[in-house]
Write a protein that holds these residues in place. Structure first.
Motif, short mmCIF file in Angstrom:
data_model
loop_
_atom_site.label_atom_id
_atom_site.label_comp_id
_atom_site.label_asym_id
_atom_site.label_seq_id
_atom_site.Cartn_x
_atom_site.Cartn_y
_atom_site.Cartn_z
N THR A 297 0.86 -1.19 0.00
CA THR A 297 0.00 0.00 0.00
C THR A 297 0.89 1.24 0.00
OG1 THR A 297 -1.71 -1.16 1.26
CG2 THR A 297 -1.84 1.24 1.19
N GLU A 298 0.61 2.15 -0.91
CA GLU A 298 1.43 3.36 -1.00
C GLU A 298 1.08 4.34 0.13
OE1 GLU A 298 0.97 7.06 -3.77
OE2 GLU A 298 2.23 5.62 -4.87
N SER A 299 2.11 4.89 0.74
CA SER A 299 1.95 5.96 1.72
C SER A 299 2.80 7.14 1.26
CB SER A 299 2.40 5.50 3.11
OG SER A 299 1.57 4.47 3.59
N THR A 341 6.13 2.53 -1.06
CA THR A 341 5.27 1.36 -1.11
C THR A 341 6.09 0.14 -0.69
OG1 THR A 341 3.99 2.30 -2.94
CG2 THR A 341 3.73 -0.05 -2.52
N PRO A 342 5.92 -0.34 0.55
CA PRO A 342 6.65 -1.54 0.97
C PRO A 342 5.81 -2.79 0.72
CG PRO A 342 5.64 -0.51 2.87
CD PRO A 342 5.22 0.31 1.67
N LEU A 350 11.86 -7.32 2.14
CA LEU A 350 10.89 -6.32 1.71
C LEU A 350 11.29 -5.76 0.35
CD1 LEU A 350 11.45 -5.58 5.07
CD2 LEU A 350 9.29 -4.43 4.57
N GLN A 351 10.29 -5.59 -0.49
CA GLN A 351 10.49 -4.83 -1.72
C GLN A 351 10.01 -3.41 -1.45
OE1 GLN A 351 8.94 -6.39 -5.49
NE2 GLN A 351 8.25 -4.33 -6.02
N PRO A 436 13.46 0.08 6.90
CA PRO A 436 12.11 -0.45 7.13
C PRO A 436 12.11 -1.45 8.28
CG PRO A 436 13.12 -1.66 5.34
CD PRO A 436 14.18 -0.71 5.87
N ARG A 437 10.98 -1.57 8.94
CA ARG A 437 10.84 -2.57 10.00
C ARG A 437 9.42 -3.13 9.98
NH1 ARG A 437 13.26 -2.79 16.02
NH2 ARG A 437 12.19 -4.65 16.70
N ILE A 438 9.32 -4.46 9.93
CA ILE A 438 8.02 -5.13 9.96
C ILE A 438 7.54 -5.17 11.40
CG2 ILE A 438 6.76 -7.23 9.39
CD1 ILE A 438 8.97 -7.89 7.38
N LEU A 439 6.31 -4.72 11.63
CA LEU A 439 5.78 -4.61 12.98
C LEU A 439 4.42 -5.29 13.07
CD1 LEU A 439 6.48 -0.86 13.85
CD2 LEU A 439 7.86 -2.83 14.49
#
Length: 473
Positions: A297-299, A341-342, A350-351, A436-439
């Motif tokens: 999803t784009e932020s 966008t991750p 992650l891309q 980036p960090r996945i949470l």
């Protein structure tokens, strides 16, 4: 004109390090600490196991969950030698003590031997090999139906992690007009009535789609490096022992002719790399935006200033012989625009798709601001909690300086003895440090508290320096 910060997220954290009006060639110590002590770089708990994805249930698992259980766990022996199928089913039903109903047309003969199985497994094996299935309706009454998928079926799916409206188009595309599908957005329920094949098809899709989507916190630190002849000269005398490998590689990219580069840093190397840049290169923290986004999803974040200018659109002569000038005020935007966008992939990879634009006023022509814009679009892979450095947003500036003793430097001929000319070339390059960090939701809440605590600490430190004492909320 107000610009919105558009994000699809649980949490948005934004901090902007503004450029000072006075020219500076080094990163302040406090700004460096703000980057290297960021909670996104620090460890909160044990690394995530990435529990967001699970394998969908197989058809055997679904059948095992839905098939009614008959008999007990005791092991029995069954021998069926050239026996009609209906008779074999009745013998098993009698052994289990259940009421069973059979349709006509089950006169095919079977030959089977079960020397040690439960009653349930024996019946399931015979039915499965002959394309049949056992159903219970009403309670206590069992009947056998064809399991070729054409028999009527109905199922209700209570969605947990997605909205019913979000999957309506996909589900209707799967079953078309063959089945009746109801989407209850208030209860977040999907009801399917059609053939058993259609019900199982929808069940298989929802089992994959109805999963908690991972969210990603992306921290972006944007620096401007000022590289002149002094850095070029000093770089020639750098030894391998002066800086670590990552910092040396980064400075080699800054010195080289290549216009764009990417460099991946481990989290533990971020502090040393920034310290080396601070020592050998003039760098300035421009902005430090942070944004939380759901995977794929784009932020976007915009930190811009609208600069007004007057645009003369037309001039007309008046009846009195004068001139009427029609002026229109227009605006140019200068600042930071960031779109990220991750996409979370396997094993914490992650891309990242990033669209970064930086613009600033560098001159004024006829009262119209002239903007210098630098734009970068990149797509790359990075591991969870790794930092990637993007370079290539460059601007070359030339400056001619004529200095000397006031008055004497302008005397013809002799003035050259009291003045000097200096021509300098300076390259300014934006460096984007992206981490980036996945949470999961619980970790995101803990990180929000750490950001809040960090903000209070810096604020109280400023208050103490101003002599106002601690300020507590």
């Amino acid at each position: 004109m107000n610009k919105s910060i558009q994000t699809i997220c649980v949490l948005v954290l934004l901090s902007c390090g503004c450029r000072s009006s006075a020219a500076t060639s080094s990163l302040t110590f406090d700004s460096l600490l703000a980057v290297t002590e960021s909670p996104i770089v620090a460890e909160l708990d044990e690394p995530a196991d990435y529990p967001y994805f699970h394998e969908p249930a197989t058809s055997d698992e679904l059948e095992a969950d839905e098939a009614p259980l008959i008999g007990d766990d005791s092991v029995r022996t069954f021998e069926f030698r050239d026996m009609p199928l209906a008779e074999a089913i009745h013998l098993i039903a009698a052994d289990a003590g259940i009421n069973i109903y059979l349709n006509a047309g089950m006169d095919e003969r079977i030959d089977a031997s079960f020397p040690g199985v439960t009653t349930h497994d024996a019946l399931r094996a015979i039915l499965g090999r002959n394309g049949l299935a056992l159903a219970e309706e009403p309670e206590g009454i069992f009947w056998v139906q064809r399991a070729d998928g054409t028999q009527p079926g109905m199922s209700r799916f209570s969605l947990r992690s997605i909205n019913a409206a979000d999957v309506e188009e996909q589900v209707r595309a799967l079953v078309g007009d063959r089945a009746t599908v109801v989407f209850d957005t208030n209860q977040n329920v999907v009801l399917v009535h059609g053939s058993q094949n259609d019900v199982e098809l929808v069940a298989a899709y929802l089992d994959v789609a109805d999963q908690l989507k991972p969210q990603v916190l992306v921290e972006v630190n944007i620096f401007e490096a000022r590289i002149d002849e002094r850095f070029e000269l000093g770089f020639e005398h750098l030894g391998d022992t002066d800086v670590d490998g990552d910092a040396l590689t980064l400075m080699q990219n800054l010195r080289g002719p290549s216009s764009a580069f990417e460099l991946t840093l481990e989290g533990s190397h971020l502090t040393s790399t920034l310290a080396a840049l601070r020592r050998y290169v003039g760098i300035e923290l421009i902005s430090s935006p942070r944004v939380m986004s759901i995977t794929n999803t784009e932020s976007s974040i915009e930190v811009v200033e609208e600069i007004p200018y007057v645009n003369v659109t037309s001039t007309t002569e008046t009846d009195a012989g004068g001139v009427s000038v029609l002026e229109e005020v227009q605006f140019k935007e200068a600042g930071i625009k960031l779109k990220v966008t991750p996409t979370v992939q396997e094993a914490g990879i992650l891309q990242i798709d990033i669209d970064q634009e930086f613009s600033e006023v560098v001159d004024v022509f006829n009262n119209i601001p002239v903007l210098d814009s630098r734009h970068l679009v990149s797509h790359f892979l990075v591991s969870d909690r790794q930092t990637i450095v993007l370079g290539g947003l460059m601007h070359d500036a030339s400056r001619d300086v004529n200095e000397g003793v006031p008055g004497l430097m302008h005397v013809p001929l002799l003035g050259r003895l009291f003045s000097r000319d200096e021509d300098t070339n300076e390259k300014r390059e934006l460096l984007i440090f992206l981490t980036p960090r996945i949470l999961d939701p619980h970790e995101a809440a803990r990180m929000a508290k750490k950001y809040q605590s960090s903000y209070r600490g810096h604020r109280n430190d400023v208050m103490r320096r101003l002599g106002r004492g601690d300020q507590e909320e």
